[in-house]
Scaffold this active site. Structure first.
Site, PDB file in Angstrom:
ATOM      1  N   ASN A  10     -33.521 -11.779  -5.760  1.00 33.79           N
ATOM      2  CA  ASN A  10     -34.009 -12.657  -6.818  1.00 33.79           C
ATOM      3  C   ASN A  10     -34.366 -13.979  -6.144  1.00 33.79           C
ATOM      4  O   ASN A  10     -33.477 -14.765  -5.825  1.00 33.79           O
ATOM      5  CB  ASN A  10     -32.938 -12.851  -7.893  1.00 33.79           C
ATOM      6  N   TRP A  11     -35.644 -14.183  -5.940  1.00 31.27           N
ATOM      7  CA  TRP A  11     -36.067 -15.380  -5.207  1.00 31.27           C
ATOM      8  C   TRP A  11     -35.953 -16.659  -6.036  1.00 31.27           C
ATOM      9  O   TRP A  11     -36.101 -17.763  -5.497  1.00 31.27           O
ATOM     10  CB  TRP A  11     -37.516 -15.214  -4.734  1.00 31.27           C
ATOM     11  N   LYS A  12     -35.758 -16.512  -7.340  1.00 29.45           N
ATOM     12  CA  LYS A  12     -35.706 -17.688  -8.215  1.00 29.45           C
ATOM     13  C   LYS A  12     -36.994 -18.514  -8.009  1.00 29.45           C
ATOM     14  O   LYS A  12     -38.051 -17.926  -7.811  1.00 29.45           O
ATOM     15  CB  LYS A  12     -34.426 -18.485  -7.974  1.00 29.45           C
ATOM     16  N   HIS A  95     -31.085 -13.574 -17.003  1.00 28.04           N
ATOM     17  CA  HIS A  95     -30.327 -14.204 -15.921  1.00 28.04           C
ATOM     18  C   HIS A  95     -29.567 -15.402 -16.483  1.00 28.04           C
ATOM     19  O   HIS A  95     -30.067 -16.090 -17.382  1.00 28.04           O
ATOM     20  CB  HIS A  95     -31.276 -14.637 -14.799  1.00 28.04           C
ATOM     21  N   GLU A  97     -29.213 -18.273 -15.450  1.00 25.84           N
ATOM     22  CA  GLU A  97     -29.964 -19.537 -15.415  1.00 25.84           C
ATOM     23  C   GLU A  97     -30.935 -19.625 -16.588  1.00 25.84           C
ATOM     24  O   GLU A  97     -31.155 -20.702 -17.138  1.00 25.84           O
ATOM     25  CB  GLU A  97     -30.695 -19.660 -14.057  1.00 25.84           C
ATOM     26  N   GLU A 167     -23.068 -10.608 -13.021  1.00 23.02           N
ATOM     27  CA  GLU A 167     -23.061 -11.819 -12.200  1.00 23.02           C
ATOM     28  C   GLU A 167     -22.125 -12.856 -12.811  1.00 23.02           C
ATOM     29  O   GLU A 167     -22.507 -13.556 -13.755  1.00 23.02           O
ATOM     30  CB  GLU A 167     -24.470 -12.414 -12.122  1.00 23.02           C
ATOM     31  N   GLY A 173     -24.555 -18.866  -6.252  1.00 17.65           N
ATOM     32  CA  GLY A 173     -24.996 -19.991  -5.422  1.00 17.65           C
ATOM     33  C   GLY A 173     -23.872 -20.910  -4.981  1.00 17.65           C
ATOM     34  O   GLY A 173     -24.114 -22.009  -4.496  1.00 17.65           O
ATOM     35  N   SER A 213     -23.284 -14.731  -4.682  1.00 12.96           N
ATOM     36  CA  SER A 213     -22.924 -14.970  -3.285  1.00 12.96           C
ATOM     37  C   SER A 213     -22.760 -13.687  -2.471  1.00 12.96           C
ATOM     38  O   SER A 213     -21.883 -13.591  -1.612  1.00 12.96           O
ATOM     39  CB  SER A 213     -21.676 -15.852  -3.199  1.00 12.96           C
TER      40      SER A 213
HETATM   41  P1  13P Z   1     -26.738 -16.131  -5.022  1.00 12.98           P
HETATM   42  O1  13P Z   1     -26.821 -14.808  -4.293  1.00 12.98           O
HETATM   43  O2  13P Z   1     -27.545 -17.211  -4.383  1.00 12.98           O
HETATM   44  O3  13P Z   1     -25.316 -16.509  -5.324  1.00 12.98           O
HETATM   45  O4  13P Z   1     -27.463 -15.905  -6.440  1.00 12.98           O
HETATM   46  C1  13P Z   1     -27.045 -14.843  -7.227  1.00 12.98           C
HETATM   47  C2  13P Z   1     -28.015 -14.667  -8.325  1.00 12.98           C
HETATM   48  O5  13P Z   1     -28.071 -15.451  -9.254  1.00 12.98           O
HETATM   49  C3  13P Z   1     -28.929 -13.521  -8.248  1.00 12.98           C
HETATM   50  O6  13P Z   1     -29.589 -13.329  -9.452  1.00 12.98           O
END
Ligand code: 13P
Length: 251
Positions: A10-12, A95, A97, A167, A173, A213
């Site tokens: 997931n590159w966000k 997600h 976020e 998640e 993160g 993570s």
């Molecule tokens: P990280 O792997 O950077 O913790 O992010 C997880 C995430 O939100 C994947 O969708």
């Protein structure tokens, strides 16, 4: 039943088109491992170039969101029609976020999941608890409510194709990952929720990822758990070598 492991990056909100193209040229032929599904979920702007680059490879391309309507006066939104037309195969839905910063409710997540199926996209539906919910011992209840809401109105055939990403929000993160045993405990519980809704056969078919993570050095431990079928990875999916190592670590 054997479920094919699925690693999804997931590159966000990272990478321009040229950065995405150069990433892809480095992972092509490498982040492609027999028996592992490899998916890159990129920003909308990079999707056309990535779909083109991924032709003839075993890497699938996914989006990170979609609108639940096919079209209309929804300024700034992208629909399932548009994604399917591009050749996108997966879409991340709900997600944390998006739930936190864009007010996505369980009801919207459900509508988006239906929209994904309507257009032949495989949804990666995210669920997971906040830190205060974990501390109040509400992890399973939160996951139950979110999972049941997301699946509302899906047929058993559709339900079996959903990829769920568990998640825990406090692990995203932060470098603080859930222990493999804790993740397995929650993910087994989520599978039980699906069994309650659709029966054992469907529950055994659904793939459930852990996210939060995940790194090349811990991915194998997660994937070694009986109920963990893959990982949804943010930060560690951005570098080609790291992404390749994640896919290799899943075999
Ligand atoms: P990280 O792997 O950077 O913790 O992010 C997880 C995430 O939100 C994947 O969708």
């Amino acid at each position: 039943m054997s479920r094919k492991p699925i690693i999804a990056g997931n590159w966000k909100m990272f990478k321009t088109v040229s950065e995405a193209q150069s990433f892809f040229s480095e992972v092509k032929g490498k982040a492609e491992v027999e028996g592992v599904e490899s998916v890159i979920c990129a920003p909308f702007t990079a999707l056309p170039a990535l779909v083109e680059a991924a032709k003839g490879t075993n890497i699938a391309i996914g989006a990170q969101n979609l609108h639940f309507e096919d079209n209309g006066a929804f300024t700034g939104e992208i629909s399932g029609v548009m994604l399917a037309d591009l050749g996108v195969k997966y879409v991340i839905i709900g997600h944390s976020e998006r739930r936190a910063y864009f007010a996505e409710s369980d009801e919207i997540v459900n509508k988006k999941t239906h929209a994904a199926f309507k257009h032949g996209l495989t949804p990666i539906v995210c669920v997971g608890e906040k830190l205060e919910e974990r501390e109040a011992d509400q992890t399973k209840e939160v996951c139950k409510v979110q999972t049941e809401a997301a699946f509302q109105g899906l047929s058993a055939e559709q339900a079996a194709q959903v990829v769920i990403a568990y998640e825990p929000i406090w692990a995203i993160g932060t470098g603080k990952s859930s222990t493999a045993a804790d993740a397995e405990d929650v993910i087994a519980y989520i599978r039980g929720i699906v069994a309650g809704l659709y029966g054992e056969a469907t529950a055994n078919a659904v793939r459930i990822q852990y996210g939060g993570s995940v790194k090349p050095n811990n991915v194998t431990e997660y994937l070694g758990q009986a109920n963990i079928d893959g990982a949804l990875v943010g930060g560690a999916s951005l570098e080609p070598a790291s992404y390749i190592a994640l896919v290799e670590g899943a075999k």
